[in-house]
Scaffold this active site. Sequence first.
Site, PDB file in Angstrom:
ATOM      1  N   SER A  66       6.148   4.699   5.884  1.00  0.00           N
ATOM      2  CA  SER A  66       5.374   5.603   6.752  1.00  0.00           C
ATOM      3  C   SER A  66       5.003   4.937   8.075  1.00  0.00           C
ATOM      4  O   SER A  66       4.485   5.597   8.973  1.00  0.00           O
ATOM      5  CB  SER A  66       4.160   6.191   6.052  1.00  0.00           C
ATOM      6  OG  SER A  66       3.364   5.182   5.551  1.00  0.00           O
ATOM      7  N   CYS A  94      -3.905   1.572   3.338  1.00  0.00           N
ATOM      8  CA  CYS A  94      -3.053   0.789   2.425  1.00  0.00           C
ATOM      9  C   CYS A  94      -1.722   1.463   2.124  1.00  0.00           C
ATOM     10  O   CYS A  94      -1.689   2.688   2.053  1.00  0.00           O
ATOM     11  CB  CYS A  94      -3.808   0.549   1.123  1.00  0.00           C
ATOM     12  SG  CYS A  94      -5.195  -0.582   1.385  1.00  0.00           S
ATOM     13  N   GLY A 130      -0.392  -0.485   4.480  1.00  0.00           N
ATOM     14  CA  GLY A 130      -0.520  -1.047   5.825  1.00  0.00           C
ATOM     15  C   GLY A 130       0.596  -0.705   6.812  1.00  0.00           C
ATOM     16  O   GLY A 130       0.722  -1.343   7.857  1.00  0.00           O
ATOM     17  N   LYS A 189      -1.940  16.900   5.839  1.00  0.00           N
ATOM     18  CA  LYS A 189      -1.006  17.170   4.729  1.00  0.00           C
ATOM     19  C   LYS A 189      -0.987  18.674   4.449  1.00  0.00           C
ATOM     20  O   LYS A 189      -2.044  19.325   4.453  1.00  0.00           O
ATOM     21  CB  LYS A 189      -1.441  16.426   3.458  1.00  0.00           C
ATOM     22  CG  LYS A 189      -1.849  14.970   3.684  1.00  0.00           C
ATOM     23  CD  LYS A 189      -0.688  14.063   4.024  1.00  0.00           C
ATOM     24  CE  LYS A 189      -1.162  12.675   4.396  1.00  0.00           C
ATOM     25  NZ  LYS A 189      -0.135  11.804   4.943  1.00  0.00           N
TER      26      LYS A 189
HETATM   27  C1  LIG Z   1      -0.403   8.040   2.477  1.00  0.00           C
HETATM   28  S1  LIG Z   1      -1.339   6.640   2.052  1.00  0.00           S
HETATM   29  C2  LIG Z   1      -1.467   5.782   3.567  1.00  0.00           C
HETATM   30  C3  LIG Z   1      -0.246   5.004   3.910  1.00  0.00           C
HETATM   31  C4  LIG Z   1      -0.449   4.144   5.132  1.00  0.00           C
HETATM   32  N1  LIG Z   1      -0.646   4.949   6.324  1.00  0.00           N
HETATM   33  C5  LIG Z   1       0.730   3.243   5.348  1.00  0.00           C
HETATM   34  O1  LIG Z   1       1.437   3.441   6.339  1.00  0.00           O
HETATM   35  O2  LIG Z   1       0.953   2.330   4.563  1.00  0.00           O
HETATM   36  C6  LIG Z   1      -2.920   7.301   1.863  1.00  0.00           C
HETATM   37  C7  LIG Z   1      -4.008   6.266   1.613  1.00  0.00           C
HETATM   38  O3  LIG Z   1      -5.262   6.902   1.793  1.00  0.00           O
HETATM   39  C8  LIG Z   1      -6.190   6.299   0.928  1.00  0.00           C
HETATM   40  N2  LIG Z   1      -7.352   7.186   0.818  1.00  0.00           N
HETATM   41  C9  LIG Z   1      -7.399   8.434   0.307  1.00  0.00           C
HETATM   42  N3  LIG Z   1      -8.666   8.911   0.383  1.00  0.00           N
HETATM   43  C10 LIG Z   1      -9.394   7.937   0.981  1.00  0.00           C
HETATM   44  C11 LIG Z   1     -10.757   7.821   1.341  1.00  0.00           C
HETATM   45  N4  LIG Z   1     -11.622   8.811   1.128  1.00  0.00           N
HETATM   46  N5  LIG Z   1     -11.162   6.692   1.958  1.00  0.00           N
HETATM   47  C12 LIG Z   1     -10.310   5.690   2.213  1.00  0.00           C
HETATM   48  N6  LIG Z   1      -9.002   5.743   1.865  1.00  0.00           N
HETATM   49  C13 LIG Z   1      -8.554   6.853   1.266  1.00  0.00           C
HETATM   50  C14 LIG Z   1      -5.409   6.062  -0.341  1.00  0.00           C
HETATM   51  O4  LIG Z   1      -6.012   5.009  -1.085  1.00  0.00           O
HETATM   52  C15 LIG Z   1      -4.026   5.691   0.196  1.00  0.00           C
HETATM   53  O5  LIG Z   1      -3.864   4.285   0.245  1.00  0.00           O
END
Ligand SMILES: C[S@@+](CC[C@H](N)C(=O)[O-])C[C@H]1O[C@@H](n2cnc3c(N)ncnc32)[C@H](O)[C@@H]1O
Length: 366
Positions: free
Chosen positions: A188, A221, A223, A306
């Site tokens: 991503s 995460c 990252g 989303k």
């Molecule tokens: C699609 S992933 C992100 C991927 C990231 N952009 C990357 O490029 O690696 C979505 C992330 O949002 C986090 N997440 C979902 N709800 C969250 C919240 N309320 N606070 C912090 N993180 C959240 C999840 O733990 C997950 O790691």
Amino acid sequence: MNKVILYCRPGFEKECASEITEKAGALEIYGFVRVKDNSGYVIFECYQHEEADRLIRELPFSDLIFARQMLLTGELLRDLPMDDRITPIVGMLTGAVKGAGDLRVEVPDTNESKELMKFCRKFTVPLRGALRAQKILAVREEPFRPVIHVFFIAPGCCYVGYSYSNNNSPFYMGIPRLKFPSEAPSRSTLKLEEAFHVFIPRDEWDERLGSGMYAVDLGACPGGWTYQLVQRSMMVHAVDNGTMAESLMATGQVIHHREDGFRFEPPRNNVYWLVCDMVEKPARVAQLAADWVVKGWCREAIINLKLPMKKRYEEVSQNLALLRDALKENDIHSEVHAKQLYHDREEVTVHIRRFWSAVPGRRDER
Ligand SMILES: C[S@@+](CC[C@H](N)C(=O)[O-])C[C@H]1O[C@@H](n2cnc3c(N)ncnc32)[C@H](O)[C@@H]1O
């Protein structure tokens, strides 16, 4: 030529069709849409011939969310003779365009079109020569002249037309070609890189994506997005309960906060970028981004909405309206754009930019 073709992600033709109908209607341009599911394009046929050219000039391409490209075209050319495909194409363009700056021989972004794309590459060379001989195409590439598109939807079957270089996608097939960096922790990463290419003019990158800037990445995460910011020498507050890639933490440019992104507040008052890829309801994410911008917690934001639901165009429109209303109610001078990027799947990416004015009551740096 009375048709406008819009390229889109296969599976999003209905969204693209609803959008062009609504936005053309707002310009008092009326017509009907032809939609074939999963074809990767939509055709908007104007009732009045001359309106199609007005549409591709007056509807800002950057306002379209689901279209990757927008061009004007005439009737479909069918059964092009195998021994001379060029003459009918040149015929279609004669009188319609003169001295165009570029030629793109393209296909829809579908699996079935992959074979056809190989043909397009080979065919571009003789076609370019023929168009130059007729002065339909300029001798050299000219970035400020119209672009000729030949759009093959099947072997021997194409639409022929043009787009305006100041109101189109600059990319072949509307898709920026980006290489996945092997050190990035997730694919991503390309979403954020593409967002930079689409929303930030290249000559402003040093100023708006410059080294030493502070950024907050909500839902960071492992990252992939943080990687893009770190690559541009920014300092990043990465917010997520998950695990960040070791390689990013080792740069010394990242502070990991294991917190809820909806409660996190920026630890300093000079954060320039907010980026957010949390998987959450679009309305919650849009509201969160609006709050950040209104409070002056960031200058620019890129957020991903989303769209797992059915009525995707309506959902995006409602959330953009919510975002714009919140900014307007608070007298925030700003711009908001949204695009379904090539690297977006069931989602769209939104860019918000606040033009600076003093924010009363800003908190001191902790
Ligand atoms: C699609 S992933 C992100 C991927 C990231 N952009 C990357 O490029 O690696 C979505 C992330 O949002 C986090 N997440 C979902 N709800 C969250 C919240 N309320 N606070 C912090 N993180 C959240 C999840 O733990 C997950 O790691």
